[in-house]
Design a protein around this motif. Sequence first.
Motif, PDB file in Angstrom:
ATOM      1  N   LEU A  93     -15.654  38.665   9.340  1.00 28.98           N
ATOM      2  CA  LEU A  93     -16.873  38.867  10.113  1.00 28.98           C
ATOM      3  C   LEU A  93     -17.752  37.628  10.025  1.00 28.98           C
ATOM      4  O   LEU A  93     -17.917  37.051   8.945  1.00 28.98           O
ATOM      5  CB  LEU A  93     -17.637  40.080   9.576  1.00 28.98           C
ATOM      6  CG  LEU A  93     -16.849  41.398   9.470  1.00 28.98           C
ATOM      7  CD1 LEU A  93     -17.709  42.468   8.819  1.00 28.98           C
ATOM      8  CD2 LEU A  93     -16.361  41.850  10.843  1.00 28.98           C
ATOM      9  N   THR A  94     -18.302  37.217  11.151  1.00 27.31           N
ATOM     10  CA  THR A  94     -19.168  36.046  11.167  1.00 27.31           C
ATOM     11  C   THR A  94     -20.445  36.338  11.946  1.00 27.31           C
ATOM     12  O   THR A  94     -20.499  37.259  12.770  1.00 27.31           O
ATOM     13  CB  THR A  94     -18.453  34.833  11.802  1.00 27.31           C
ATOM     14  OG1 THR A  94     -17.999  35.194  13.115  1.00 27.31           O
ATOM     15  CG2 THR A  94     -17.277  34.389  10.956  1.00 27.31           C
ATOM     16  N   GLY A  95     -21.459  35.526  11.675  1.00 27.80           N
ATOM     17  CA  GLY A  95     -22.735  35.664  12.348  1.00 27.80           C
ATOM     18  C   GLY A  95     -22.832  34.772  13.573  1.00 27.80           C
ATOM     19  O   GLY A  95     -21.851  34.147  14.003  1.00 27.80           O
ATOM     20  N   ALA A  96     -24.042  34.680  14.106  1.00 33.05           N
ATOM     21  CA  ALA A  96     -24.264  33.938  15.355  1.00 33.05           C
ATOM     22  C   ALA A  96     -23.931  32.465  15.233  1.00 33.05           C
ATOM     23  O   ALA A  96     -23.524  31.823  16.207  1.00 33.05           O
ATOM     24  CB  ALA A  96     -25.723  34.108  15.781  1.00 33.05           C
ATOM     25  N   ASN A  97     -24.073  31.911  14.021  1.00 35.74           N
ATOM     26  CA  ASN A  97     -23.791  30.488  13.807  1.00 35.74           C
ATOM     27  C   ASN A  97     -22.431  30.250  13.151  1.00 35.74           C
ATOM     28  O   ASN A  97     -22.168  29.169  12.628  1.00 35.74           O
ATOM     29  CB  ASN A  97     -24.898  29.871  12.962  1.00 35.74           C
ATOM     30  CG  ASN A  97     -26.248  29.931  13.653  1.00 35.74           C
ATOM     31  OD1 ASN A  97     -26.352  29.610  14.838  1.00 35.74           O
ATOM     32  ND2 ASN A  97     -27.273  30.351  12.914  1.00 35.74           N
ATOM     33  N   GLY A  98     -21.584  31.268  13.176  1.00 35.37           N
ATOM     34  CA  GLY A  98     -20.249  31.139  12.610  1.00 35.37           C
ATOM     35  C   GLY A  98     -20.168  31.353  11.121  1.00 35.37           C
ATOM     36  O   GLY A  98     -19.092  31.205  10.528  1.00 35.37           O
ATOM     37  N   GLU A  99     -21.283  31.725  10.484  1.00 35.82           N
ATOM     38  CA  GLU A  99     -21.286  31.911   9.030  1.00 35.82           C
ATOM     39  C   GLU A  99     -20.647  33.245   8.659  1.00 35.82           C
ATOM     40  O   GLU A  99     -20.687  34.217   9.412  1.00 35.82           O
ATOM     41  CB  GLU A  99     -22.710  31.829   8.480  1.00 35.82           C
ATOM     42  CG  GLU A  99     -23.605  33.036   8.752  1.00 35.82           C
ATOM     43  CD  GLU A  99     -24.215  33.044  10.146  1.00 35.82           C
ATOM     44  OE1 GLU A  99     -25.098  33.905  10.386  1.00 35.82           O
ATOM     45  OE2 GLU A  99     -23.809  32.225  10.996  1.00 35.82           O
ATOM     46  N   VAL A 100     -20.037  33.298   7.485  1.00 36.49           N
ATOM     47  CA  VAL A 100     -19.360  34.498   6.998  1.00 36.49           C
ATOM     48  C   VAL A 100     -20.370  35.619   6.764  1.00 36.49           C
ATOM     49  O   VAL A 100     -21.447  35.405   6.213  1.00 36.49           O
ATOM     50  CB  VAL A 100     -18.593  34.179   5.694  1.00 36.49           C
ATOM     51  CG1 VAL A 100     -18.230  35.463   4.948  1.00 36.49           C
ATOM     52  CG2 VAL A 100     -17.336  33.377   5.999  1.00 36.49           C
TER      53      VAL A 100
END
Length: 389
Positions: free
Chosen positions: A183-190
């Motif tokens: 799963l990642t956030g809007a900026n590609g972070e885990v």
Amino acid sequence: MPTRSSADLIVIGAGVVGAACAYYAARSGLRVTVIDRGAVAGGTTGAGEGNLLVSDKEPGPELELALLSVRLWRELAGLLPPLIEYEAKGGLVVASDEASMAALRGFAARQERAGVQAEQVTGDRLRDLEPHLAPDLAGGFRYPQDAQVQPARAAAHLLRAAAGGQGSGGVRLRLGEEVTGVLTGANGEVRGVRTARGDVRAPYVVNAAGSWGGALARLAGAGLPVLPRRGFVLVTEPLPRVVRHKVYAADYVADVASGSAGLQTSAVVEGTPSGPVLIGASRERVGFDRTLSVEALRRLAAQATRLFPVLTGVRAMRTYAGFRPYLPDHLPAIGPDPRVPGLLHACGHEGAGIGLAPATGLIIARVLSGAQLPLDIDPFRPDRFGVAG
């Protein structure tokens, strides 16, 4: 998709490397969830001999990692139950002729300058250390820092120790649960991982998936060229302690460093506290094919009996296969992946994962806590191969 309780860190893989990551992270106060699609030590760890070696490593980053791990394993041996079968037995590397002995001298001299203890043994003194060795060997080197553990038990007890104790952030273990996505956030972070049983949230994920580390990296969008390298181990009937050290011939070092995909065998022979003698090691890249290789076993048996003629009449009771997580430069991937914020790797140790596990776990924990690193981890950068996800 339902979401389950969050953690500070998710470790994917319940082998000895994942267990060490969980142990040191929990000891630093982090709440850790360990997820594995199988059982504890159900992959490469459970098929290992338990080697904790410095004797087979050239000076460089891997040897630095091994020397740190040797010290950490000694500390852990005092904290974990005797059931992990830690033995500081030492290694004995032998040469069949004077040319091989000369090569060993040069190798040992380089190692000693890097902090390895190496003691030359003349041919006429080898049998003082190993009475059942073949009588015609030219000599060898004894490495007192080499040791051994029972790898599956070591992984299990590291996880158990990580789950409790003063100052521990705690560990939750989820077995039989395959990770199907990161799963990642809007900026590609885990942000966590997805499994068939639901999402598990955490800001950091450690890829400790061993030979399957490349597939896990791809799920996260970060290429890592981990390939499986198959190996077999022969297990004899229980015997009196006929082999005292971890004994192997000088050509084993060359086989470890080779990138060949073909079958290579160089016998490593050692006794165990429970009696059976373990005989490894073979190497070949055949994907995840577990088919029994009679040729590999025949070579291992022949090489072992040349070293220890007493084994000629001993029965082999069983054999088992495992897959070493191979990376092209023979160095593991350890540390944060700059391509995916929050993703860290702890895989690709090939046949040295059990020995290198504590140093790997300590590095991961210190990266996460911002503490001083025990050594330079730049050679282990996960993005060094330039492989796209």
